[in-house]
Enzyme design. Structure first.
Site, PDB file in Angstrom:
ATOM      1  N   GLN A 114     -18.233  -8.622  14.536  1.00  0.00           N
ATOM      2  CA  GLN A 114     -16.795  -8.767  14.284  1.00  0.00           C
ATOM      3  C   GLN A 114     -16.452  -8.312  12.860  1.00  0.00           C
ATOM      4  O   GLN A 114     -17.109  -8.711  11.897  1.00  0.00           O
ATOM      5  CB  GLN A 114     -16.373 -10.215  14.482  1.00  0.00           C
ATOM      6  N   CYS A 143      -6.247   1.159  -0.223  1.00  0.00           N
ATOM      7  CA  CYS A 143      -6.273   0.345   0.996  1.00  0.00           C
ATOM      8  C   CYS A 143      -6.355  -1.150   0.676  1.00  0.00           C
ATOM      9  O   CYS A 143      -7.192  -1.583  -0.121  1.00  0.00           O
ATOM     10  CB  CYS A 143      -7.448   0.755   1.868  1.00  0.00           C
ATOM     11  N   CYS A 179       0.847  -1.209   0.000  1.00  0.00           N
ATOM     12  CA  CYS A 179       0.000   0.000   0.000  1.00  0.00           C
ATOM     13  C   CYS A 179       0.873   1.245   0.000  1.00  0.00           C
ATOM     14  O   CYS A 179       1.702   1.427   0.899  1.00  0.00           O
ATOM     15  CB  CYS A 179      -0.905   0.002   1.231  1.00  0.00           C
ATOM     16  N   CYS A 187      -0.775   6.867   6.419  1.00  0.00           N
ATOM     17  CA  CYS A 187      -2.096   6.525   6.919  1.00  0.00           C
ATOM     18  C   CYS A 187      -1.991   5.984   8.346  1.00  0.00           C
ATOM     19  O   CYS A 187      -1.062   5.245   8.670  1.00  0.00           O
ATOM     20  CB  CYS A 187      -2.747   5.486   6.015  1.00  0.00           C
ATOM     21  N   CYS A 215     -10.660  -7.963  23.139  1.00  0.00           N
ATOM     22  CA  CYS A 215     -10.077  -7.342  21.949  1.00  0.00           C
ATOM     23  C   CYS A 215      -8.973  -6.355  22.318  1.00  0.00           C
ATOM     24  O   CYS A 215      -8.436  -5.667  21.457  1.00  0.00           O
ATOM     25  CB  CYS A 215     -11.160  -6.645  21.125  1.00  0.00           C
ATOM     26  N   TYR A 228     -22.233  -8.560  27.111  1.00  0.00           N
ATOM     27  CA  TYR A 228     -21.733  -7.741  26.001  1.00  0.00           C
ATOM     28  C   TYR A 228     -21.882  -8.554  24.707  1.00  0.00           C
ATOM     29  O   TYR A 228     -20.924  -8.770  23.967  1.00  0.00           O
ATOM     30  CB  TYR A 228     -20.268  -7.331  26.213  1.00  0.00           C
ATOM     31  N   CYS A 282      -2.750   1.103   9.436  1.00  0.00           N
ATOM     32  CA  CYS A 282      -1.927  -0.106   9.613  1.00  0.00           C
ATOM     33  C   CYS A 282      -0.619   0.209  10.332  1.00  0.00           C
ATOM     34  O   CYS A 282      -0.070   1.307  10.215  1.00  0.00           O
ATOM     35  CB  CYS A 282      -1.623  -0.746   8.265  1.00  0.00           C
ATOM     36  N   ASP A 336     -17.489 -10.803  26.530  1.00  0.00           N
ATOM     37  CA  ASP A 336     -16.878 -10.281  25.296  1.00  0.00           C
ATOM     38  C   ASP A 336     -17.023  -8.761  25.315  1.00  0.00           C
ATOM     39  O   ASP A 336     -17.753  -8.171  24.520  1.00  0.00           O
ATOM     40  CB  ASP A 336     -17.569 -10.884  24.068  1.00  0.00           C
ATOM     41  N   GLU A 361     -26.711  -6.651  26.250  1.00  0.00           N
ATOM     42  CA  GLU A 361     -25.998  -5.708  25.375  1.00  0.00           C
ATOM     43  C   GLU A 361     -26.608  -4.322  25.570  1.00  0.00           C
ATOM     44  O   GLU A 361     -27.829  -4.169  25.624  1.00  0.00           O
ATOM     45  CB  GLU A 361     -26.122  -6.144  23.919  1.00  0.00           C
TER      46      GLU A 361
END
Length: 457
Positions: free
Chosen positions: A289, A163, A71, A77, A413, A320, A80, A386, A341
């Site tokens: 996800q 991208c 990229c 950017c 996460c 969650y 990443c 989660d 949730e």
């Protein structure tokens, strides 16, 4: 070292999420976005309690690990972090980061044989099923841009058309939308003056069904015939199929996507995706996800952890729960699953998803986990967590641990939030018996981690 000094050194390692530890003649400096093995120049911008942090100015020598990036926007950017590395090297970095955080969270000299490393993503390019792009300019008073924020900048943008973490349909949509609004002469929302029209473009595309949902987010400060805009999008030749085009008004000052009212310009206000044989309705702002194929690895691994551990067929709390993905995957091996949730839109979708999949032993409750737990009458036999990136609220975590269930599965996460919560599990008599990371976000600094905690007696 003092603020403003220029320093040079070799990056010894990178700590989560993207903190390079640079060894200089003056001492160690934390420099974000550096890669292990690089020789870099940085300017000290913060020093407190003997620890120095610096801003990356330039890479004087590349790391032996680096390769040419696919990229052209990489480095400019802000999306990443590891695109200049082979994928296997990125996995090694993430595994080492998570292992270090988990080791530090455990009592000293605790064996770590329960942590099984990292699983890679089945797709490493074009894997995203959701992207939020911003309107702005690449430089002050420059032409209209549509993409990601420049690294370290609140105002400047990088056009995201090259991208590689999205597929060709995203790139076609980005180019068409930017060209259309440039020709219309529409203004973008200026984050400092709070003036302008165009704010964000939300694109969601299901990997398995190919359905595409597009949402244009604007202020109410200008008016345009958006039927022309919708027709332009529908004329594009793409691999996927547009099932909905939406227009959301957001007059909030904050630079976030907020729904002050959404109209359907074409089709419907959701798309459908399939995971592990189940079908899911996903609305514009509900959590799902972002890597569908990676999510199948994540959820299948989580389910395997529980079934291998001999989980009892009882009442499961899925806290969650988002649009109810895990809830429905656990339904066949549970008496009842109760999902909680806070996003009402996601709960509505979760209920519809359960009916869509002919699942009738799931109940979904909208509300804050901390408050809802006091209202649920059925006691849990198993708890699945989660949570969002900030982890579980400390007061909610005390309530959760207070149930004393035999097993708690934690899907995180953000490993720093997970590591922060581990001491509370240990104090409550739980021990991690199995854990693994799953790379849901190739080329970025983020990673998912699953831990199964077992109550010790």
């Amino acid at each position: 070292m003092k603020k403003g000094d220029l320093v040079e050194g070799i990056v010894r390692e990178v700590k989560f999420p993207n903190k390079g530890i640079v060894e200089t003649e003056e001492g160690a400096v934390v420099v974000k976005n550096a890669i292990t093995g690089q020789r870099v120049q940085a300017r000290i911008n913060k020093k407190r309690k003997g620890k120095a942090e610096g801003a990356l100015l330039s890479v004087l020598e590349r790391s032996p690990l680096e390769r040419e990036t696919p990229c052209p926007a990489f480095g400019t950017c802000g999306g990443c972090t590891y695109l200049c590395l082979p994928y296997e090297e990125q996995l090694k970095i993430k595994e080492a980061q998570v292992r270090e955080l988990l080791t530090e969270a455990m009592p000293q000299d605790t064996p770590m044989d329960w942590f099984q490393g990292i699983l890679g993503s089945p797709s490493i390019y074009g894997y995203r099923n959701k992207m939020e792009f911003s309107f702005g300019d690449e430089y002050k008073d420059g032409p209209l841009a549509l993409g990601m924020h420049k690294r370290g900048s609140f105002y400047d943008l990088v056009n995201a058309e090259p991208c590689v973490i999205v597929d060709e349909d995203y790139r076609k949509i980005l180019h068409a939308v930017r060209t259309y609004w440039s020709e219309e002469g529409a203004s973008f929302y200026h984050r400092l003056r709070h003036e302008g029209y165009l704010r964000h473009l939300l694109v969601r595309k299901a990997v398995h069904t190919g359905e595409i949902l597009i949402d244009l987010v604007t202020t109410s400060q200008e008016e345009y015939d958006l039927s022309k805009f919708a027709n332009m999008l529908l004329s594009l030749h793409m691999d996927g199929k547009i099932v909905g085009i939406l227009h959301t008004v957001n007059d909030a000052v904050a630079d976030v996507i907020k729904d002050d009212g959404t109209e359907i310009l074409y089709g419907q206000d959701y798309f459908t995706e399939s995971l592990l044989g189940l079908s899911f309705k996903v609305t514009p702002f509900s959590f799902f996800q972002t890597n569908s194929r990676g999510a199948e690895v994540l959820y299948d691994t989580a389910r395997t952890f529980l079934t291998d551990a001999g989980m009892k067929k009882g009442v499961v709390y899925d806290l969650y729960c988002g649009t109810g993905t895990i809830s429905q995957l656990m339904a066949p091996v549970s008496e009842k699953v109760i999902g909680v949730e806070i996003v009402e839109e996601a709960v509505v979708a979760a209920r519809e998803n359960a009916l869509r999949n002919d699942i009738h032993n799931c109940e979904f409750i909208a509300g804050d986990v901390l408050k809802v737990l006091d209202e649920i009458k059925e006691m849990p036999d198993l708890i699945i967590l989660d949570p969002p990136r900030d982890g579980v609220h400390p007061k909610a975590l005390l309530k959760i641990l207070g149930y004393g269930v035999e097993q708690i599965l934690y899907i995180s996460c953000k490993p720093t939030s997970l590591a922060r919560d581990i001491p509370a599990f240990l104090e409550a008599g739980y021990k991690p018996v199995r854990g693994i990371s799953v790379d849901q976000f190739p080329w970025t600094a983020n990673v998912e981690t699953i831990i199964l905690f077992q109550k010790q007696h």
